[in-house]
Design a protein around this motif. Structure first.
Motif, mmCIF file in Angstrom:
data_model
loop_
_atom_site.group_PDB
_atom_site.id
_atom_site.type_symbol
_atom_site.label_atom_id
_atom_site.label_comp_id
_atom_site.label_asym_id
_atom_site.label_seq_id
_atom_site.Cartn_x
_atom_site.Cartn_y
_atom_site.Cartn_z
ATOM 1 N N UNK A 77 0.829 -1.208 0.000
ATOM 2 C CA UNK A 77 0.000 0.000 0.000
ATOM 3 C C UNK A 77 0.862 1.255 0.000
ATOM 4 N N UNK A 78 1.928 1.239 0.787
ATOM 5 C CA UNK A 78 2.846 2.380 0.822
ATOM 6 C C UNK A 78 3.501 2.553 -0.550
ATOM 7 N N UNK A 79 3.966 1.449 -1.117
ATOM 8 C CA UNK A 79 4.589 1.504 -2.438
ATOM 9 C C UNK A 79 3.639 2.001 -3.504
ATOM 10 N N UNK A 80 2.383 1.578 -3.437
ATOM 11 C CA UNK A 80 1.388 2.035 -4.415
ATOM 12 C C UNK A 80 1.167 3.538 -4.298
ATOM 13 N N UNK A 81 1.139 4.047 -3.073
ATOM 14 C CA UNK A 81 0.969 5.496 -2.883
ATOM 15 C C UNK A 81 2.150 6.262 -3.489
ATOM 16 N N UNK A 82 3.340 5.721 -3.325
ATOM 17 C CA UNK A 82 4.526 6.351 -3.907
ATOM 18 C C UNK A 82 4.453 6.310 -5.431
ATOM 19 N N UNK A 83 4.128 5.158 -5.975
ATOM 20 C CA UNK A 83 4.030 5.012 -7.428
ATOM 21 C C UNK A 83 2.967 5.945 -8.004
ATOM 22 N N UNK A 84 1.880 6.093 -7.283
ATOM 23 C CA UNK A 84 0.815 6.997 -7.728
ATOM 24 C C UNK A 84 1.309 8.451 -7.696
ATOM 25 N N UNK A 85 2.027 8.821 -6.637
ATOM 26 C CA UNK A 85 2.576 10.174 -6.536
ATOM 27 C C UNK A 85 3.579 10.448 -7.654
ATOM 28 N N UNK A 86 4.290 9.394 -8.071
ATOM 29 C CA UNK A 86 5.241 9.526 -9.178
ATOM 30 C C UNK A 86 4.544 9.510 -10.536
ATOM 31 N N UNK A 87 3.221 9.364 -10.510
ATOM 32 C CA UNK A 87 2.398 9.328 -11.724
ATOM 33 C C UNK A 87 2.758 8.165 -12.657
ATOM 34 N N UNK A 88 3.080 7.020 -12.037
ATOM 35 C CA UNK A 88 3.315 5.809 -12.817
ATOM 36 C C UNK A 88 1.978 5.285 -13.315
ATOM 37 N N UNK A 89 1.992 4.471 -14.372
ATOM 38 C CA UNK A 89 0.738 3.928 -14.897
ATOM 39 C C UNK A 89 -0.050 3.172 -13.822
ATOM 40 N N UNK A 90 -1.368 3.238 -13.949
ATOM 41 C CA UNK A 90 -2.256 2.600 -12.968
ATOM 42 C C UNK A 90 -1.961 1.109 -12.825
ATOM 43 N N UNK A 91 -1.577 0.445 -13.918
ATOM 44 C CA UNK A 91 -1.290 -0.991 -13.825
ATOM 45 C C UNK A 91 -0.084 -1.266 -12.932
ATOM 46 N N UNK A 92 0.900 -0.383 -12.939
ATOM 47 C CA UNK A 92 2.072 -0.552 -12.062
ATOM 48 C C UNK A 92 1.672 -0.264 -10.617
ATOM 49 N N UNK A 93 0.898 0.796 -10.408
ATOM 50 C CA UNK A 93 0.434 1.121 -9.055
ATOM 51 C C UNK A 93 -0.324 -0.073 -8.464
ATOM 52 N N UNK A 94 -1.252 -0.634 -9.249
ATOM 53 C CA UNK A 94 -2.047 -1.780 -8.800
ATOM 54 C C UNK A 94 -1.153 -2.992 -8.513
ATOM 55 N N UNK A 103 -4.863 -11.763 -7.249
ATOM 56 C CA UNK A 103 -6.252 -12.017 -7.644
ATOM 57 C C UNK A 103 -7.119 -10.781 -7.372
ATOM 58 N N UNK A 104 -6.851 -10.089 -6.290
ATOM 59 C CA UNK A 104 -7.573 -8.857 -5.983
ATOM 60 C C UNK A 104 -7.173 -7.745 -6.949
ATOM 61 N N UNK A 105 -5.900 -7.702 -7.318
ATOM 62 C CA UNK A 105 -5.427 -6.692 -8.267
ATOM 63 C C UNK A 105 -6.090 -6.824 -9.620
ATOM 64 N N UNK A 106 -6.343 -8.052 -10.020
ATOM 65 C CA UNK A 106 -7.191 -8.323 -11.155
ATOM 66 C C UNK A 106 -6.645 -8.087 -12.546
ATOM 67 N N UNK A 107 -5.325 -8.034 -12.726
ATOM 68 C CA UNK A 107 -4.843 -7.969 -14.103
ATOM 69 C C UNK A 107 -3.538 -8.732 -14.256
ATOM 70 N N UNK A 108 -3.110 -8.858 -15.484
ATOM 71 C CA UNK A 108 -1.929 -9.666 -15.808
ATOM 72 C C UNK A 108 -0.679 -9.151 -15.117
ATOM 73 N N UNK A 109 -0.491 -7.841 -15.076
ATOM 74 C CA UNK A 109 0.714 -7.283 -14.454
ATOM 75 C C UNK A 109 0.804 -7.699 -12.991
#
Length: 167
Positions: A77-94, A103-109
């Protein structure tokens, strides 16, 4: 550092082992999947880090449950917040957020990074059992046990080559 590089290499080397298209952003996501751990380690007191390490080493709790119990947040969760702040693609954030629960993330990445993380954690062990890898991720990525064994061998070789450059 070695773990992050091994995970990124596992994501990069996965494509020939599957007919599923491995998204390009998987390498970056795998490289950054544990960025939350670095931030937590930077800002947590030494006492809290020691308590968490001792509990992990004693097998008291799985790492995510332990982080949630002690910190009320986990490193994904902390890493996702950082990735989001860095404006990384949503698939990387997820994928960073759900690399322990793809399974909760729900995509191939998410599945690529979860599997790459598991292979990277196992990179130095002498025994490897592909059945210990997350079944849902192996299924989504259409990776056979033999493919997982071959992939792990390739990752081990590449990690050794990369690490030799930095010694």
């Amino acid at each position: 550092w070695k773990h992050s590089v091994a995970a990124a290499l596992a994501a990069e080397l996965m494509q020939p082992h599957t007919k599923v298209e491995i998204p390009r952003e998987s390498f970056t996501g795998a490289l950054l999947h544990d960025i939350g751990k670095l931030v937590l380690a930077r800002f947590l007191s030494g006492d809290i880090l020691r308590i968490m390490d001792n509990a992990r080493n004693a097998g008291v709790a799985d790492p995510i449950a332990l982080e949630l119990e002690v910190l009320e947040v986990h490193h994904g969760e902390v890493g996702a917040a950082i990735a989001e702040a860095w404006k990384l693609p949503a698939s990387i954030v997820r994928a960073i957020q759900y690399h322990h629960d793809p399974d909760t993330g729900g995509d191939t990445v998410c599945h690529v990074i979860a599997l790459a993380n598991e292979i990277a954690h196992d990179i130095d062990s002498e025994e490897f059992n592909p059945q210990t890898l997350r079944e849902s991720s192996r299924s989504v990525l259409a990776l056979s046990e033999a493919s997982c064994v071959d992939l792990r061998k390739q990752v081990q070789t590449r990690v050794t080559e990369v690490m030799a450059r930095f010694v």
